[in-house]
Design a protein around this motif. Structure first.
Motif, PDB file in Angstrom:
ATOM      1  N   ARG A  17       0.876  -1.178   0.000  1.00  0.00           N
ATOM      2  CA  ARG A  17       0.000   0.000   0.000  1.00  0.00           C
ATOM      3  C   ARG A  17       0.906   1.219   0.000  1.00  0.00           C
ATOM      4  N   LEU A  18       0.984   1.900  -1.116  1.00  0.00           N
ATOM      5  CA  LEU A  18       1.867   3.047  -1.251  1.00  0.00           C
ATOM      6  C   LEU A  18       1.051   4.317  -1.470  1.00  0.00           C
ATOM      7  N   GLU A  19       1.511   5.403  -0.902  1.00  0.00           N
ATOM      8  CA  GLU A  19       0.896   6.704  -1.149  1.00  0.00           C
ATOM      9  C   GLU A  19       1.189   7.110  -2.592  1.00  0.00           C
ATOM     10  N   SER A  20       0.456   8.111  -3.102  1.00  0.00           N
ATOM     11  CA  SER A  20       0.698   8.553  -4.468  1.00  0.00           C
ATOM     12  C   SER A  20       2.097   9.141  -4.583  1.00  0.00           C
ATOM     13  N   GLY A  21       2.695   8.973  -5.749  1.00  0.00           N
ATOM     14  CA  GLY A  21       4.034   9.498  -5.988  1.00  0.00           C
ATOM     15  C   GLY A  21       4.779   8.660  -7.009  1.00  0.00           C
ATOM     16  N   GLN A  22       6.011   9.054  -7.285  1.00  0.00           N
ATOM     17  CA  GLN A  22       6.880   8.371  -8.247  1.00  0.00           C
ATOM     18  C   GLN A  22       7.802   7.445  -7.457  1.00  0.00           C
ATOM     19  N   TYR A  23       7.885   6.181  -7.860  1.00  0.00           N
ATOM     20  CA  TYR A  23       8.713   5.195  -7.174  1.00  0.00           C
ATOM     21  C   TYR A  23       9.581   4.461  -8.182  1.00  0.00           C
ATOM     22  N   SER A  24      10.673   3.906  -7.683  1.00  0.00           N
ATOM     23  CA  SER A  24      11.441   2.947  -8.477  1.00  0.00           C
ATOM     24  C   SER A  24      11.633   1.733  -7.576  1.00  0.00           C
ATOM     25  N   PHE A  25      11.744   0.573  -8.196  1.00  0.00           N
ATOM     26  CA  PHE A  25      11.975  -0.620  -7.394  1.00  0.00           C
ATOM     27  C   PHE A  25      12.895  -1.562  -8.132  1.00  0.00           C
ATOM     28  N   ARG A  26      13.521  -2.425  -7.368  1.00  0.00           N
ATOM     29  CA  ARG A  26      14.374  -3.465  -7.923  1.00  0.00           C
ATOM     30  C   ARG A  26      14.295  -4.674  -7.020  1.00  0.00           C
ATOM     31  N   VAL A  27      14.680  -5.807  -7.536  1.00  0.00           N
ATOM     32  CA  VAL A  27      14.505  -7.074  -6.831  1.00  0.00           C
ATOM     33  C   VAL A  27      15.757  -7.925  -7.019  1.00  0.00           C
ATOM     34  N   ARG A  28      16.045  -8.761  -6.027  1.00  0.00           N
ATOM     35  CA  ARG A  28      17.055  -9.799  -6.201  1.00  0.00           C
ATOM     36  C   ARG A  28      16.529 -11.075  -5.560  1.00  0.00           C
ATOM     37  N   ALA A  29      17.039 -12.186  -5.999  1.00  0.00           N
ATOM     38  CA  ALA A  29      16.536 -13.487  -5.542  1.00  0.00           C
ATOM     39  C   ALA A  29      17.568 -14.166  -4.646  1.00  0.00           C
ATOM     40  N   ARG A  30      17.049 -15.071  -3.820  1.00  0.00           N
ATOM     41  CA  ARG A  30      17.909 -15.838  -2.929  1.00  0.00           C
ATOM     42  C   ARG A  30      17.488 -17.304  -3.040  1.00  0.00           C
ATOM     43  N   ARG A  31      18.450 -18.197  -2.948  1.00  0.00           N
ATOM     44  CA  ARG A  31      18.154 -19.618  -3.028  1.00  0.00           C
ATOM     45  C   ARG A  31      18.615 -20.302  -1.754  1.00  0.00           C
ATOM     46  N   ASN A  32      17.681 -21.054  -1.155  1.00  0.00           N
ATOM     47  CA  ASN A  32      17.966 -21.812   0.074  1.00  0.00           C
ATOM     48  C   ASN A  32      18.535 -20.935   1.196  1.00  0.00           C
ATOM     49  N   GLY A  33      18.137 -19.684   1.223  1.00  0.00           N
ATOM     50  CA  GLY A  33      18.554 -18.808   2.311  1.00  0.00           C
ATOM     51  C   GLY A  33      19.995 -18.364   2.263  1.00  0.00           C
ATOM     52  N   ARG A  34      20.703 -18.634   1.169  1.00  0.00           N
ATOM     53  CA  ARG A  34      22.131 -18.313   1.168  1.00  0.00           C
ATOM     54  C   ARG A  34      22.524 -17.289   0.113  1.00  0.00           C
ATOM     55  N   VAL A  35      22.538 -17.673  -1.132  1.00  0.00           N
ATOM     56  CA  VAL A  35      23.155 -16.864  -2.183  1.00  0.00           C
ATOM     57  C   VAL A  35      22.131 -15.931  -2.831  1.00  0.00           C
ATOM     58  N   PHE A  36      22.464 -14.647  -2.857  1.00  0.00           N
ATOM     59  CA  PHE A  36      21.636 -13.681  -3.559  1.00  0.00           C
ATOM     60  C   PHE A  36      22.099 -13.555  -4.992  1.00  0.00           C
ATOM     61  N   THR A  37      21.149 -13.274  -5.899  1.00  0.00           N
ATOM     62  CA  THR A  37      21.516 -12.912  -7.273  1.00  0.00           C
ATOM     63  C   THR A  37      21.893 -11.438  -7.270  1.00  0.00           C
ATOM     64  N   ASP A  38      22.301 -10.941  -8.428  1.00  0.00           N
ATOM     65  CA  ASP A  38      22.508  -9.497  -8.562  1.00  0.00           C
ATOM     66  C   ASP A  38      21.139  -8.818  -8.535  1.00  0.00           C
ATOM     67  N   TRP A  39      21.145  -7.518  -8.251  1.00  0.00           N
ATOM     68  CA  TRP A  39      19.901  -6.756  -8.274  1.00  0.00           C
ATOM     69  C   TRP A  39      19.390  -6.622  -9.697  1.00  0.00           C
ATOM     70  N   SER A  40      18.084  -6.618  -9.854  1.00  0.00           N
ATOM     71  CA  SER A  40      17.496  -6.338 -11.166  1.00  0.00           C
ATOM     72  C   SER A  40      17.744  -4.878 -11.506  1.00  0.00           C
ATOM     73  N   SER A  41      17.489  -4.503 -12.744  1.00  0.00           N
ATOM     74  CA  SER A  41      17.575  -3.079 -13.081  1.00  0.00           C
ATOM     75  C   SER A  41      16.368  -2.366 -12.464  1.00  0.00           C
TER      76      SER A  41
END
Length: 167
Positions: A17-41
């Motif tokens: 639930r976000l208030e109105s405005g301009q946002y950017s977001f990025r995501v990264r994944a993790r496997r088995n609680g250990r290794v993260f991938t690089d961040w998405s663009s």
């Protein structure tokens, strides 16, 4: 930029639930609680402010949306997707039309903007009574001092107020 949300989630379709405005977001994944991938663009997201509706007895109003250029209003019988009214307005209020009988309605309002991109619809339900229909028999006739007055019963009504005037 200000950090708004930082969560570790198990679902790729999580909504915030976000208030109105301009946002950017990025995501990264993790496997088995250990290794993260690089961040998405970065991905951009513009959230348009929808009005916050308040239903009163004979009127629906909302807080004006500062960046908006107007509002679009539509009305439905509750539980139905059949639109019974649609109108545009620059005022932050809507006076539902006079209605016969008792019904529950849903009114939806969205903000319009200069670039023609509207906000999401905000919705509110309200109950509306119309006046009972008076059934007159022998209009203009002379009756005794204790006439019977009759009107159409209104679904949902729990009592009636009767006014009799002498002319």
């Amino acid at each position: 930029p200000q950090l708004v949300v930082s969560n570790r989630l198990n679902d790729s379709r999580t909504y915030f639930r976000l208030e109105s405005g301009q946002y950017s977001f990025r995501v990264r994944a993790r496997r088995n609680g250990r290794v993260f991938t690089d961040w998405s663009s970065d991905a951009s997201l513009l959230i348009r402010a929808a009005p916050r509706l308040i239903a009163e007895r004979d009127r629906i109003h909302w807080t004006p949306v500062r960046e908006g250029t107007g509002y679009e209003v539509r009305m439905f019988v509750a539980g139905s997707d059949t639109e019974i009214l649609r109108q545009s307005t620059n005022q932050p209020a809507f006076d539902p039309p006079a209605i016969s009988g008792f019904r529950v309605y849903r009114v939806e309002v969205r903000t319009t903007y200069a670039d023609a991109a509207p906000s999401n619809w905000a919705a509110v339900q309200f109950e509306r009574f119309g006046p009972p229909v008076v059934i007159l028999s022998g209009v203009g006739a002379t009756v005794d001092a204790t006439p019977t007055l009759v009107w159409q019963q209104q679904p949902g009504a729990t009592s009636y107020e009767v006014v009799i005037m002498r002319h």
